[in-house]
Structures are given as structure tokens and as C-alpha cells.
Design a protein around this motif. Structure first.
Motif, mmCIF file in Angstrom:
data_model
loop_
_atom_site.group_PDB
_atom_site.id
_atom_site.type_symbol
_atom_site.label_atom_id
_atom_site.label_comp_id
_atom_site.label_asym_id
_atom_site.label_seq_id
_atom_site.Cartn_x
_atom_site.Cartn_y
_atom_site.Cartn_z
ATOM 1 N N GLN A 153 0.847 -1.183 0.000
ATOM 2 C CA GLN A 153 0.000 0.000 0.000
ATOM 3 C C GLN A 153 0.891 1.243 0.000
ATOM 4 O O GLN A 153 1.937 1.274 0.640
ATOM 5 N N ARG A 154 0.464 2.287 -0.720
ATOM 6 C CA ARG A 154 1.210 3.541 -0.779
ATOM 7 C C ARG A 154 0.364 4.670 -0.177
ATOM 8 O O ARG A 154 -0.841 4.726 -0.408
ATOM 9 N N TYR A 155 1.032 5.558 0.549
ATOM 10 C CA TYR A 155 0.356 6.654 1.230
ATOM 11 C C TYR A 155 1.112 7.956 0.997
ATOM 12 O O TYR A 155 2.339 7.951 0.850
ATOM 13 N N THR A 156 0.369 9.082 0.994
ATOM 14 C CA THR A 156 0.984 10.402 0.894
ATOM 15 C C THR A 156 0.260 11.362 1.832
ATOM 16 O O THR A 156 -0.906 11.155 2.180
ATOM 17 N N TYR A 157 0.970 12.411 2.221
ATOM 18 C CA TYR A 157 0.384 13.453 3.070
ATOM 19 C C TYR A 157 1.149 14.749 2.787
ATOM 20 O O TYR A 157 2.375 14.782 2.879
ATOM 21 N N ARG A 158 0.413 15.822 2.465
ATOM 22 C CA ARG A 158 1.035 17.101 2.124
ATOM 23 C C ARG A 158 0.869 18.072 3.288
ATOM 24 O O ARG A 158 -0.241 18.220 3.829
ATOM 25 N N VAL A 159 1.957 18.723 3.647
ATOM 26 C CA VAL A 159 1.959 19.723 4.715
ATOM 27 C C VAL A 159 2.262 21.077 4.066
ATOM 28 O O VAL A 159 3.349 21.274 3.503
ATOM 29 N N ASP A 160 1.317 22.026 4.130
ATOM 30 C CA ASP A 160 1.462 23.324 3.479
ATOM 31 C C ASP A 160 1.825 24.419 4.481
ATOM 32 O O ASP A 160 1.657 24.257 5.699
ATOM 33 N N ASN A 161 2.294 25.540 3.939
ATOM 34 C CA ASN A 161 2.527 26.768 4.700
ATOM 35 C C ASN A 161 3.440 26.545 5.902
ATOM 36 O O ASN A 161 3.159 27.007 7.022
ATOM 37 N N LEU A 162 4.529 25.851 5.678
ATOM 38 C CA LEU A 162 5.486 25.610 6.754
ATOM 39 C C LEU A 162 6.407 26.811 6.928
ATOM 40 O O LEU A 162 6.798 27.448 5.943
ATOM 41 N N PRO A 163 6.780 27.117 8.158
ATOM 42 C CA PRO A 163 7.775 28.178 8.364
ATOM 43 C C PRO A 163 9.133 27.702 7.878
ATOM 44 O O PRO A 163 9.420 26.502 7.886
ATOM 45 N N PRO A 164 9.978 28.604 7.424
ATOM 46 C CA PRO A 164 11.292 28.188 6.924
ATOM 47 C C PRO A 164 12.164 27.639 8.036
ATOM 48 O O PRO A 164 12.007 27.962 9.214
ATOM 49 N N GLY A 165 13.108 26.788 7.628
ATOM 50 C CA GLY A 165 14.023 26.187 8.576
ATOM 51 C C GLY A 165 13.903 24.681 8.605
ATOM 52 O O GLY A 165 13.083 24.082 7.888
ATOM 53 N N PRO A 166 14.703 24.029 9.432
ATOM 54 C CA PRO A 166 14.672 22.564 9.518
ATOM 55 C C PRO A 166 13.468 22.074 10.312
ATOM 56 O O PRO A 166 13.154 22.602 11.387
ATOM 57 N N VAL A 167 12.789 21.084 9.763
ATOM 58 C CA VAL A 167 11.643 20.456 10.436
ATOM 59 C C VAL A 167 11.818 18.945 10.381
ATOM 60 O O VAL A 167 12.443 18.401 9.459
ATOM 61 N N VAL A 168 11.241 18.261 11.354
ATOM 62 C CA VAL A 168 11.365 16.808 11.483
ATOM 63 C C VAL A 168 9.965 16.208 11.454
ATOM 64 O O VAL A 168 9.046 16.728 12.100
ATOM 65 N N PHE A 169 9.812 15.097 10.718
ATOM 66 C CA PHE A 169 8.534 14.400 10.627
ATOM 67 C C PHE A 169 8.709 12.954 11.083
ATOM 68 O O PHE A 169 9.792 12.376 10.996
ATOM 69 N N ARG A 170 7.606 12.364 11.555
ATOM 70 C CA ARG A 170 7.556 10.941 11.848
ATOM 71 C C ARG A 170 6.106 10.484 11.771
ATOM 72 O O ARG A 170 5.172 11.303 11.754
ATOM 73 N N LEU A 171 5.912 9.159 11.731
ATOM 74 C CA LEU A 171 4.581 8.544 11.712
ATOM 75 C C LEU A 171 4.358 7.769 13.000
ATOM 76 O O LEU A 171 5.266 7.123 13.513
ATOM 77 N N ARG A 172 3.137 7.832 13.502
ATOM 78 C CA ARG A 172 2.720 6.997 14.638
ATOM 79 C C ARG A 172 1.666 6.023 14.112
ATOM 80 O O ARG A 172 0.515 6.384 13.927
ATOM 81 N N GLN A 173 2.113 4.804 13.811
ATOM 82 C CA GLN A 173 1.222 3.789 13.267
ATOM 83 C C GLN A 173 0.451 3.137 14.410
ATOM 84 O O GLN A 173 1.028 2.710 15.407
ATOM 85 N N THR A 174 -0.883 3.052 14.263
ATOM 86 C CA THR A 174 -1.755 2.549 15.325
ATOM 87 C C THR A 174 -2.602 1.404 14.816
ATOM 88 O O THR A 174 -3.183 1.477 13.725
#
Length: 281
Positions: A153-174
Motif C-alpha cells: 500500500q502507498r500513502y501520501t500526506y502534504r503539509v502546506d505553509n510551513l515556516p522556513p528552517g529545519p523540520v522533522v517528521f515521523r509517523l505513529r502507526q496505530t
């Protein structure tokens, strides 16, 4: 060989079962000479997965018994059966692939895939600033899972209007039962839309401290000063070079100043910015 497995005798005619016993490594030979004291295993063998929980599999084995009278062929015509139940140590609920992040201006497109899923309720998308504490995660949204499937299975998620600079993402699978696990972290850098980004001061109004951040696109000399309403400099927070694409934090402390309006003045080689600050007593 059935190391650590359990088995129970089964009569295929009557359907009767015997008491549960334990099979041990080396308990029986695979091949024997008839008339000896050991059974011959492996004449007919099958292994079947229990699809009710996918954590159990059954091993069926039909073998030559030693009871009875041996005929002219050296066999007595009797056969026994064993059904062995083996419990796996656990099933990986979701076999998750790598989490990828692609920067698109002030937005980030997240993409990931699973190779199989078991009772997967879905994925909670979380984000934090790179400079923030490791526990300071913000929940952005939830992507439903496919439940139980053996197909990728393939998944996508778009995050808009982020402030500039380094950001970190992760998933919490439940899982549906509430069990959860985290993906690996992925870090990206959101580029500056212009020559600089100066955040709003927080808190504002303040007493006695307020904080803000500054980022510049190119390395340059920058002065960061605070003035009162009469134009007098009351604090100089920085005067010198600033590295590019780095979040530079600043703190203005006004313990010895009178309450009222103050002006934050930031000037670099390629920009100038002003913010108002309100000190309350």
C-alpha cells in the motif's frame, strides 16, 4: 523435527483426539528399519497457516507405526497421525517501508508504503521544529490504513505553509486495538521565501522577557537592537555576522526598564525589519 512444538493424537475415523504431548528434537528417526522401536516420520507431511490469527501454524504428519504384526513386505499396514500446533513469537502488525519527505517551496510532501498490514487503523503524522525538544511533537493529521492486507500500500500526506528552517517528521502507526509504533524520523529544510525571516516576539506583551528568532538566506553582518519611544538604544542583542539557513534565537530581558512601548530594530546587509514590543508592569 518439531523442536518445542506440541502435538495431539488424532483418529481420522472416529475424530477422537488423545492427550496433548510435547515433541522434542531427536525424539524420532526420520527413517528406520521396520521391526525396530522407532516410528518413521515424514511419509506425508503438510504445514498450514491458521488464518484466524496468522500467528499459528499447524504441522500434520502421517507416519508408520510399529504396532501389529509385520507382513511379508516388512510393514504392518498401520499408520499414525500427529497434528502439531506452533505459535509464532508474534506477527509484525505493519511492515512499514521508509518515510520520504520532498520539499516543494513552503510545503513538504510525505510519502511512505507498507509491504503488508495486519489490523492497521492508520498513521498519525507528527512534526516538530529541529531545534525543539525531542518530545515536542505536533499532530498534523491522520491517514487511515488498509486494515489487513498482504498487498503493498502507498500513502501520501502534504503539509502546506510551513515556516522556513529545519523540520522533522515521523509517523505513529496505530492498530485497531490501540497498539502503536513509530517510524524513523526524517528531517528536511524548508527554504526561506526571501532574504530573511524574523519571527514575532513571544510573549508580547511581556514581563520581563520575550523571545524571537531570525534567519538569513546569505551570511552577513547583522545588528539587533532595542529602542525606547524616545529613540534611545536600551539593548544591543547582536552586532556581527550571522550564518545562513540557521534559526538564530534571541532573548530580550527588560528587568530594569520601565513599562511601555519599545521598538525592535534588526538590520542586515540586505534587509531591515522592525517589530514593536510592549513591556507591562
Amino acid at each position: 523435527m518439531f523442536p518445542g512444538a506440541f502435538y495431539v493424537g488424532f483418529n481420522p475415523v472416529t475424530g477422537a483426539t488423545g492427550s496433548t504431548l510435547t515433541l522434542r528434537v531427536g525424539d524420532d528417526y526420520y527413517v528406520r528399519t521396520f521391526g525396530g522401536s522407532k516410528n518413521r516420520w515424514g511419509d506425508y507431511t503438510a504445514t498450514v497457516l491458521d488464518f484466524d490469527d496468522q500467528a499459528t501454524f499447524w504441522i500434520f504428519n502421517e507416519y508408520a507405526q510399529v504396532r501389529g504384526t509385520v507382513d511379508s513386505r516388512g510393514e504392518d499396514g498401520r499408520w499414525g497421525q500427529r497434528a502439531a500446533e506452533e505459535q509464532c513469537g508474534g506477527v509484525l502488525p505493519v511492515e512499514l517501508g521508509r518515510l520520504d519527505a520532498r520539499v516543494d517551496g513552503p510545503a513538504v510532501m510525505l510519502a511512505w508504503q507498507t509491504y503488508s498490514e495486519t489490523n492497521n487503523a492508520g498513521f498519525e503524522v507528527q512534526m516538530r521544529r529541529s531545534e525543539a525538544p525531542a518530545t515536542d511533537w505536533t499532530v498534523l493529521g491522520f491517514v487511515p490504513g488498509a486494515g489487513t492486507t498482504h498487498e503493498a500500500q502507498r500513502y501520501t500526506y502534504r503539509v502546506d505553509n510551513l515556516p522556513p528552517g529545519p523540520v522533522v517528521f515521523r509517523l505513529r502507526q496505530t492498530d485497531f486495538d490501540g497498539t502503536f509504533s513509530y517510524s524513523e524520523n526524517v528531517e528536511v529544510f524548508v527554504p526561506l521565501p526571501g532574504a530573511y525571516v524574523l519571527s514575532e516576539a513571544y510573549p508580547n506583551p511581556f514581563n520581563p522577557q520575550t523571545r524571537f528568532t531570525l534567519m538569513v538566506r546569505t551570511e552577513q553582518n547583522v545588528t539587533v537592537r532595542v529602542f525606547d519611544v524616545l529613540g534611545r538604544e536600551v539593548a544591543r542583542l547582536h552586532d556581527g555576522p550571522l550564518a545562513p539557513d540557521v534559526v538564530h534565537p534571541f532573548t530580550f530581558t527588560a528587568e530594569e526598564l520601565a513599562g511601555g512601548l519599545y521598538v525592535l530594530h534588526v538590520e542586515g546587509e540586505t534587509f531591515r525589519a522592525v517589530r514593536t514590543l510592549m513591556l507591562v508592569r
